[in-house]
Write a protein that holds these residues in place. Structure first.
Motif, PDB file in Angstrom:
ATOM      1  N   VAL A  96       0.850  -1.193   0.000  1.00 52.93           N
ATOM      2  CA  VAL A  96       0.000   0.000   0.000  1.00 52.93           C
ATOM      3  C   VAL A  96       0.882   1.237   0.000  1.00 52.93           C
ATOM      4  CG1 VAL A  96      -1.702   1.345   1.288  1.00 52.93           C
ATOM      5  CG2 VAL A  96      -1.904  -1.146   1.173  1.00 52.93           C
ATOM      6  N   ASP A  97       0.645   2.115  -0.991  1.00 51.00           N
ATOM      7  CA  ASP A  97       1.403   3.363  -1.124  1.00 51.00           C
ATOM      8  C   ASP A  97       0.801   4.410  -0.187  1.00 51.00           C
ATOM      9  OD1 ASP A  97       2.760   5.602  -1.841  1.00 51.00           O
ATOM     10  OD2 ASP A  97       2.314   5.498  -3.983  1.00 51.00           O
ATOM     11  N   MET A  98       1.536   4.768   0.861  1.00 53.42           N
ATOM     12  CA  MET A  98       1.010   5.716   1.844  1.00 53.42           C
ATOM     13  C   MET A  98       0.978   7.153   1.311  1.00 53.42           C
ATOM     14  SD  MET A  98      -0.035   3.899   4.272  1.00 53.42           S
ATOM     15  CE  MET A  98      -0.343   5.048   5.618  1.00 53.42           C
ATOM     16  N   ILE A  99       1.738   7.446   0.265  1.00 50.93           N
ATOM     17  CA  ILE A  99       1.635   8.772  -0.360  1.00 50.93           C
ATOM     18  C   ILE A  99       0.257   8.921  -1.000  1.00 50.93           C
ATOM     19  CG2 ILE A  99       2.538  10.253  -2.209  1.00 50.93           C
ATOM     20  CD1 ILE A  99       5.287   9.074  -1.681  1.00 50.93           C
ATOM     21  N   GLU A 100      -0.210   7.857  -1.640  1.00 53.10           N
ATOM     22  CA  GLU A 100      -1.543   7.879  -2.245  1.00 53.10           C
ATOM     23  C   GLU A 100      -2.621   7.986  -1.173  1.00 53.10           C
ATOM     24  OE1 GLU A 100      -4.261   8.204  -5.091  1.00 53.10           O
ATOM     25  OE2 GLU A 100      -2.089   8.136  -5.440  1.00 53.10           O
ATOM     26  N   THR A 135       4.053   1.560   2.879  1.00 48.87           N
ATOM     27  CA  THR A 135       5.354   2.132   2.556  1.00 48.87           C
ATOM     28  C   THR A 135       5.212   3.413   1.748  1.00 48.87           C
ATOM     29  OG1 THR A 135       7.411   1.736   1.349  1.00 48.87           O
ATOM     30  CG2 THR A 135       5.462   0.648   0.515  1.00 48.87           C
ATOM     31  N   TYR A 136       6.230   4.247   1.813  1.00 51.04           N
ATOM     32  CA  TYR A 136       6.315   5.444   0.972  1.00 51.04           C
ATOM     33  C   TYR A 136       7.240   5.195  -0.221  1.00 51.04           C
ATOM     34  CZ  TYR A 136       4.010   7.930   4.779  1.00 51.04           C
ATOM     35  OH  TYR A 136       3.095   8.338   5.729  1.00 51.04           O
ATOM     36  N   ASN A 137       7.774   3.969  -0.306  1.00 51.63           N
ATOM     37  CA  ASN A 137       8.655   3.572  -1.414  1.00 51.63           C
ATOM     38  C   ASN A 137       8.143   2.273  -2.034  1.00 51.63           C
ATOM     39  OD1 ASN A 137      11.200   5.456  -1.232  1.00 51.63           O
ATOM     40  ND2 ASN A 137      10.735   4.854   0.878  1.00 51.63           N
TER      41      ASN A 137
END
Length: 729
Positions: free
Chosen positions: A389-393, A598-600
């Protein structure tokens, strides 16, 4: 008259030599003695003894100084056998450490050459039958018959009164004696031992290792593939053949189940050695090993020095773990010591892991180690399904929670099915740091160059490096403001959020703060096993060795925490941690799932972990290591220069760099540079790294440098050499 050469108990370089004393009797090498040392009375370790025909006066005239006599002898027999004494000498050379430090590393605290520890035998009153005959009454005769059937029975275990026993004493049938009782380490998991039929793949591994008895083998098996059963089968084989076995785990708090599995299978043949035992338990377990009353030793890193004889097998489970590297004097690598001991005893070494270190796997591919692989879980159970899961999104979607929307849904679904959840966040405490809301000032440790972590339960700020503690500030030391905000989150805050977010959540927090009491880790895991909790929240301590069949979901809250550390092993450690914790899910009959936040999301360490693809990660990481010329493409030594005065560190670092440049012509020398944490425990620190292929000139140069700074310049600058460092903090 004997001249006795003695090492004194202080592990400092300036005293790393023997001192001569006189003794009127023959002593054994390896025993402890009391010696006069200046105005002090110290404990020394006898390294050698030589008979001399000269008198004390003749010796003193010849030597030019006055000899002193040994005050007293502590031990009747040597603490360490010839093998371990020789190993201590080799370790001293390998790690550039004082010899006494190596000896101390091998012994439990109660037996170290030191005056500060004393643990006695645990004695209990027992009854011993000393004569046969007929007692005066029927009841007395019953008691006497019972005592004959139970020799040396403890009084507390005898089902007859003290008065009845006293009458048998008066009649001369029995007497009271003191009996030594071993302190038994607590076992919480009580299950019946069961012999499990090995799979075809497991049998192949066991057969291969047995047929190559003096080799180092790497067992690469995915999580849940049954590596433990392989260990048990190998241990049983070597015990049947009158050999002893050493089973090592990274930290006993991480793998309590390994201890229990061996105890269930082999019972009293097993001794346990680890830091969570009481002083008395360590003392008794060590003596059981030395008396050859056990065939197996299970323990953490220091158990590699257990005084076992005739070792046939040494196993290192989770061989990649950084806990196998000793970070204080002597800075040894456990696998290296294990190989040396196995070579001495003509035994085998097995390194097991689902995510082997790059160094070990590359050696296996080259044929230096034998490689065995278990590519599937037991009974063809599928590996858990992993989602990134992209935490930036998530932030773009205005979800500022520590839990992604998918994570929340998956946790709730798991709890509704009456199944269990494991959540990983490798950060303890409540908040990462406290910041003034008006001027932005951050509260830092006065002794270390780090922020203080907020612990809400105690309402204090703590340094996780030097254990400094201060109360929560009333006002900002910089601007006087009384407004503070907490930044970041740790396991305490996540525990609080879980209770708020999920109505039926019963959280068990598993970190250093909750497991610091004796057997704390075992008690918490047993509570989780009994389903007193349905969410196990913890730091990296929960990533290995845990096997709960009802855990069907694992969540990683911040996969980037170990990825952003400026260390060439950061990607490898992240991949290993994610693979290991993912493997806790779906170990029973139910399918497991994992979510990694994660952010990466595109980083190869994270994508490869999600795919359970060790080989893809290995190939990618080896490309970077080759380009940067880092291990396994070279050897590495770290030189840490530290002092309480900043200027001294800077001057010494420049001098050392010049010295190394002048004397090492086939090495790459990096630095000096400030350490990641420049000030630690009031010591300023700079670091130099040396990359090399051939070690001869490196050892010689470092030995000279080490002697200069740690003997001649003692107290001004401390220089620490660490070969194959695992941490560069």
């Amino acid at each position: 008259m004997y001249i006795v050469k003695v090492l004194v108990e202080h592990p400092v370089h300036s005293l790393d030599t023997t001192f001569d004393y006189l003794c009127d009797q023959q002593l054994k090498v390896g025993i402890r003695v009391f010696i006069p040392f200046g105005y002090q009375k110290l404990v020394g370790y006898v390294e050698s003894i030589e008979k001399t025909p000269l008198s004390q006066e003749q010796l003193e005239a010849e030597a030019g100084f006055q000899y002193q006599y040994i005050i007293d002898v502590i031990d009747e027999e040597p603490l360490l056998n010839d093998e371990l004494q020789s190993l201590a000498y080799q370790m001293s050379k390998m790690t550039l450490s004082p010899r006494i430090a190596c000896l101390q590393a091998m012994l439990p605290a109660q037996l170290k050459p030191s005056t500060n520890h004393s643990v006695g035998l645990k004695l209990r009153r027992a009854v011993q039958v000393i004569a046969d005959g007929k007692a005066q009454t029927v009841k007395q005769q019953e008691c006497l018959d019972y005592l004959k059937e139970h020799p040396d029975a403890l009084i507390q275990d005898i089902p007859y009164t003290k008065g009845l026993l006293d009458r048998l004493v008066k009649q001369g049938f029995i007497r009271y004696v003191q009996k030594e009782i071993y302190r038994q380490p607590l076992s919480l998991y009580q299950k019946e031992s069961s012999q499990i039929e090995l799979t075809a793949d497991q049998k192949k591994v066991v057969k291969g290792i047995i047929e190559h008895p003096q080799r180092v083998s790497l067992l690469h098996g995915v999580t849940g593939s049954g590596k433990t059963e392989v260990y048990l089968a190998l241990a049983a084989y070597y015990i049947e053949n009158k050999r002893t076995v050493m089973m090592l785990v990274p930290e006993i708090s991480l793998t309590p189940m390994m201890v229990e599995v061996f105890k269930q299978r082999f019972g009293d043949q097993v001794a346990i050695l680890h830091s969570r035992l009481s002083q008395g338990e360590k003392y008794d377990e060590y003596r059981r090993i030395k008396k050859q009353e056990v065939q197996i030793v299970v323990g953490a890193r220091s158990a590699v020095f257990a005084p076992l004889e005739n070792i046939g097998l040494i196993i290192l489970d989770e061989e990649h773990d950084a806990s196998y590297k000793q970070e204080s004097k002597p800075r040894y690598l456990t696998s290296q010591i294990a190989k040396m001991r196995a070579q001495y005893h003509h035994g085998a070494v097995v390194l097991g892991s689902a995510t082997p270190s790059l160094e070990s796997y590359s050696r296996a591919l080259k044929g230096v180690y034998d490689l065995y692989e278990l590519k599937n879980r037991i009974n063809q159970k599928p590996l858990p399904k992993v989602e990134i899961v992209d935490m930036i999104e998530e932030t773009r979607q205005r979800n500022y929670s520590m839990f992604s929307r998918k994570m929340k849904t998956r946790i709730q679904e798991t709890l509704n099915r009456n199944e269990q959840v494991i959540l990983l966040l490798n950060k303890r405490g409540y908040a990462t740091y406290i910041q003034c809301a008006d001027c932005g000032e951050v509260v830092k440790c006065p002794h270390c160059d780090v922020t203080l972590t907020y612990h809400k339960n105690e309402h204090v700020l703590k340094c996780h490096y030097c254990e400094y503690v201060q109360s929560y500030p009333q006002s900002c030391a910089h601007c006087g403001s009384t407004h503070f905000k907490s930044v970041g989150f740790g396991t305490q805050r996540v525990e609080e959020e879980l209770a708020k977010t999920f109505e039926n959540a019963k959280v068990i927090r598993y970190d250093v703060d909750t497991t610091k009491n004796k057997n704390g880790h075992m008690k918490l895991l047993e509570r989780f096993r009994r389903k007193e909790g349905n969410i196990l929240l913890g730091t990296q301590m929960i990533a290995k060795g845990l096997d709960f069949e009802d855990v069907t979901f694992v969540g990683v809250l911040n996969a980037d925490m170990s990825l952003n550390i400026p260390d060439f092993r950061a990607s490898e450690r992240t991949f290993q941690l994610l693979c290991q914790v993912s493997g806790r899910s779906g170990r029973g009959v139910k399918q497991g799932t994992v979510i990694i936040q994660t952010y990466n999301p595109d980083h190869y360490a994270i994508t490869c972990a999600a795919q359970h693809n060790y080989l893809a990660f290995y190939q990618q990481e080896m490309l970077y290591r080759q380009k940067a010329k880092y291990p396994p493409y070279c050897h590495l030594v770290s030189i840490l220069i530290q002092s309480s005065q900043q200027q001294r560190v800077q001057i010494a670092a420049k001098d050392i760099k010049k010295y190394l440049t002048d004397h090492l012509h086939h090495c790459a020398i990096l630095g000096p540079a400030k350490s990641m944490i420049y000030k630690l425990q009031d010591q300023y620190r700079e670091r130099i790294l040396i990359k090399f292929i051939q070690s001869d000139e490196v050892f010689e140069a470092l030995q000279t440098m080490n002697d200069y700074y740690n003997k001649k310049q003692k107290g001004k600058v401390n220089v620490i050499c660490d070969f194959n460092p695992y941490s560069q903090i």
